[in-house]
Design an enzyme around this catalytic site. Sequence first.
Site, PDB file in Angstrom:
ATOM      1  CG  ASP A 100      -1.868   1.136   1.283  1.00 16.43           C
ATOM      2  OD1 ASP A 100      -2.822   1.107   0.493  1.00 16.43           O
ATOM      3  OD2 ASP A 100      -1.678   2.061   2.092  1.00 16.43           O
ATOM      4  CD  GLU A 142      -2.763   1.941  -3.043  1.00 16.37           C
ATOM      5  OE1 GLU A 142      -3.908   2.405  -2.974  1.00 16.37           O
ATOM      6  OE2 GLU A 142      -1.856   2.272  -2.256  1.00 16.37           O
TER       7      GLU A 142
END
Length: 438
Positions: A100, A142
């Site tokens: 992330d 991401e």
Amino acid sequence: MNHTSDQHPWFVESRASRNSPKRDYYLWNRDDQKFRDARIIFIDSQKSNWKFDPQTGEYYFHRFFAEQPDLNYDNPAVQQAMLGIIAHWLDFGLDGFRCDAVPYLFKREGTNCENLPETHAYLKRVRRFIDEKYPGKLLLAEANQPPAETREYFGDGDEFEMGFHFPLMPQIFIALKKQDTRPIVDVLRRTPPIPDSAQWGVFLRNHDELTLEMVTPDEREFLWREYAPDPLMRLNLGIRRRLAPLLDNDRRKIELAYSLLLTLPGSPILYYGDEIGMGDDIALKDRDGVRTPMQWSDAPNAGFSTADASRLYTRVIADTEFGYPRVNVAAQQRDPASLWHALRKMIAARKQHRAFGRGACEFITTQNDAVLVYLRRFEGETILVVNNLSASPQAVSLDRARVAGEQRMDLISQVPFARLTNAPSSITLAPYEFRWLG
């Protein structure tokens, strides 16, 4: 990788005292003026990237919500601790990680604190660590960035194996609404080549808002106007809606969107519930509207849990159009004509032909901008894909030199398709119809 919760033991210890051994696990400052060029991502709810902590009288840095303090990757102990966390989970047998918020790991004064060389250097270290101790594990980045910046997270084949293609996703929705293929073609032609060992992750929706950071201001206004006319449907620079409501719960448009997802370059990623056409609940706060319980059946709580409804993390969808008594996995598995079965057939066809996952993609220019035509080629196989983005029937003439050949098979239905001869060929498609011809 970028942050922890403010309830994490590290942060609890870090904020306990300015002299805490964990103090430098996070970014503290006596005022909120440092890193002023770092943009605020959650503009709806955050006025600053700094939060004052009365316990120690200093501010801490957070790139996202205030309850998500950023880690300080300039601290070698943090770098080593993250490797330990990765090892902890890989020891359990995980196949890899979606990592992330990777563009933001390191911060430097006078920069926007994104995509810094130090960030890439550490990510290469992570990859080396995994390859040496846990070979065969996947890293998916991401990184919500333009194609050229996202491409850097593949490195020279020594960073991530996969990266989400964020810029493509909104262009698919622009193309569908305008019934015009050019937004898709333009963004893919701007996408730089990637290492042979790497692949894009392509998607239509995910667990966050449909982010509109990678579009122009005019495109953002268009998407908001067309797909999110109610202000409750908007969040940050995005739209908090699921796939089926975005596409008017029109089965033809939903399947066409999946045709694009499954045949354009990249590895398709599906968001839970979209395979049955689940809806959303925009009355719920923030991103919870697209994170409602999976609708497994028409049993209480949609078959998601036998607990009392008051104990669910959020309520199930129960409206007349998308509610779980009507839209659920069990019902669609029993119905051969359901969206679930249609998508299952499409996925099966894709898996039988490596050209979709590995092959080159060549767009074919036609005189009809409502029909997206391309060839996928790999190891001697050529697949012709034709998608009608229009709400009306469309005919498209195909260059005989590009598509001529033996009689082609519709790869989904397994029904022979009309022979494409050396004469100019024309295909007529119904509204939102698509063909995968091999």
